[in-house]
Design an enzyme around this catalytic site. Structure first.
Site, mmCIF file in Angstrom:
data_model
loop_
_atom_site.group_PDB
_atom_site.id
_atom_site.type_symbol
_atom_site.label_atom_id
_atom_site.label_comp_id
_atom_site.label_asym_id
_atom_site.label_seq_id
_atom_site.Cartn_x
_atom_site.Cartn_y
_atom_site.Cartn_z
ATOM 1 C CD GLU A 108 -4.717 -8.079 1.600
ATOM 2 O OE1 GLU A 108 -5.609 -7.374 2.140
ATOM 3 O OE2 GLU A 108 -3.515 -7.822 1.715
ATOM 4 C CD GLU A 141 -2.847 -1.285 2.372
ATOM 5 O OE1 GLU A 141 -2.737 -0.442 3.264
ATOM 6 O OE2 GLU A 141 -3.692 -2.193 2.385
HETATM 7 C C1 XIL Z 1 -6.528 -6.633 8.143
HETATM 8 C C2 XIL Z 1 -6.814 -7.831 9.034
HETATM 9 O O1 XIL Z 1 -7.652 -8.722 8.351
HETATM 10 C C3 XIL Z 1 -7.463 -7.374 10.325
HETATM 11 O O2 XIL Z 1 -7.577 -8.475 11.236
HETATM 12 C C4 XIL Z 1 -6.651 -6.254 10.977
HETATM 13 O O3 XIL Z 1 -7.334 -5.773 12.103
HETATM 14 C C5 XIL Z 1 -6.415 -5.122 9.994
HETATM 15 O O4 XIL Z 1 -5.800 -5.647 8.825
HETATM 16 N N1 XIL Z 1 -5.057 -4.829 3.601
HETATM 17 C C6 XIL Z 1 -4.062 -5.667 4.057
HETATM 18 C C7 XIL Z 1 -4.347 -6.580 5.186
HETATM 19 O O5 XIL Z 1 -2.991 -5.748 3.441
HETATM 20 O O6 XIL Z 1 -3.213 -6.831 5.972
HETATM 21 C C8 XIL Z 1 -5.472 -6.066 6.057
HETATM 22 O O7 XIL Z 1 -5.774 -7.059 7.025
HETATM 23 C C9 XIL Z 1 -6.680 -5.710 5.205
HETATM 24 C C10 XIL Z 1 -6.342 -4.638 4.213
#
Ligand code: XIL
Length: 376
Positions: free
Chosen positions: A268, A163
């Site tokens: 994701e 990011e």
């Molecule tokens: C999220 C997790 O799923 C949660 O448990 C945590 O509280 C916050 O992060 N982008 C990413 C992930 O790269 O690491 C994030 O994961 C969601 C957004």
């Protein structure tokens, strides 16, 4: 007397058979068919991954464990390799959960992803206090050498930077960018390559299918490549919504990133079925909005019409993924079942969301069948 006994026994036996048939028929309807498996169905196309939380890494629940090993052949740690957990203080590392996670992947012969080395979110507080260029560079060097080095040969691919971009394609003004300039990316990739040779290295971000952000990502990826640092792939996070799935942008992005010579991954994946607050910017975890019953319409269950829509959207997506299977190396869901999903708490806390292929009882949803059917 003898006859009487056998009569009773046969009645008993018959009723037992009826009951057990009812149970097994019921189970058959509500559970994954013995033979059916996402990872098997897609084994010739790409890895099918999932993200694991602490309970899952600790193998606490046998039903979830079973799903993980039968349905998925790649894993990503949902939180335990993030800086605030794995490297909470300058000289303190917490490897307990990460070691277990890596061992679980090895035991089940899964592709093990590391997530994420350099990210502005979920940083340990000490990092936010670093003021000088030299100290921040030293932090990056120690962090990457220690963590990527420890799992050398065990982690198959690292999200090296997560990011780094704003929605308009410019660089996010993170502590890394503000202190080190855009070169922090090249530095991170070079450090990772040295610490873990042979491990795939990725850039990962949300909304990078959107045209403006995509253009920024292409410039960023090209810059890393031209610097001589190695980068193997790009992860499109894939936190989308069933009402607003940017299918055309997704397809164009898969093609565009692949043209750079990179492996493309959906890293994701989840599809929210809930309304989004208007001000929400993608999967920016720093955003949070007030609770409101209107924003949580399916607390008592998901209507069939929405269940159908979810299935249709996933079908559209997987059709595109299959069409471009030569460009895609992995599709990872952000969680195993709806209970675990972070979308129950993001961007509004305590909602009931249904974004994944398995429900709160680990039963396959209609969408699971649809995604499998595409391979029949
Ligand atoms: C999220 C997790 O799923 C949660 O448990 C945590 O509280 C916050 O992060 N982008 C990413 C992930 O790269 O690491 C994030 O994961 C969601 C957004």
């Amino acid at each position: 007397m003898k006859i009487e006994m056998s009569k009773t026994a046969s009645i008993l036996l018959a009723s037992l058979l009826v009951i057990s048939c009812q149970v097994s028929c019921q189970n058959k309807k509500n559970s994954v068919d013995k033979e059916s498996s996402l990872k098997k169905a897609y084994s010739k196309e790409f890895y099918i991954g999932t993200a694991l939380d602490n309970n899952q890494i600790n193998e606490n629940d046998s039903a979830v464990n079973h799903l993980i090993v039968t349905q998925f052949n790649a894993i990503t740690p949902e939180n335990i390799m993030k800086c605030e957990i794995i490297h909470p203080k300058w000289d303190t590392y917490n490897f307990d959960m990460a070691d277990k996670y890596v061992a679980l992947g090895a035991k089940n012969k899964m592709f093990v992803v590391g997530h994420a080395l350099i990210w502005h979110s979920q940083l340990a507080p000490f990092v936010r206090k670093i003021k000088t260029k030299d100290s921040l560079e030293l932090f990056m060097t120690n962090h990457i050498n220690t963590i990527a080095g420890r799992y050398k040969g065990k982690v198959g691919g690292w999200d090296v930077v997560n990011e780094a971009l704003n929605e308009d394609g410019t660089y996010r003004k993170s502590i890394f960018y503000q202190t080190l300039g855009e070169d922090f990316l090249v530095t991170a990739f070079k450090l990772a390559e040295k610490a873990a040779p042979g491990t795939e290295l990725y850039y990962n971000d949300f909304n990078i299918e959107q045209p403006k952000k995509r253009a920024g990502a292409i410039a960023l990826l090209t810059k890393i490549k031209n610097s001589g640092a190695r980068i193997d792939g790009v992860g499109i996070q894939g936190h989308w919504n069933i009402e607003d799935l940017p299918i055309k942008d997704i397809e164009e992005s898969i093609i565009a990133y692949s043209k750079l010579g990179l492996k493309v991954m959906i890293t994701e994946l989840d599809l929210s079925v809930l309304p989004n607050p208007k001000q929400l910017v993608g999967a920016n975890i720093d955003q949070s909005f007030a609770q409101d019953p209107k924003m949580n319409p399916y607390a008592k269950g998901l209507p069939d019409s929405v269940q159908m829509k979810l299935a249709q959207r996933y079908e559209e997506l997987f059709k595109v993924f299959l069409k471009h299977k030569d460009k895609i190396s992995r599709v990872t869901f952000w969680g195993v079942n709806d209970q675990q999903s972070w979308l129950n708490n993001f961007p509004i806390r305590n909602r009931t969301n249904y974004p994944l292929l398995f429900d709160r009882n680990n039963k396959p949803k209609l969408v699971y069948e649809k995604v499998l059917d595409l391979k029949k």
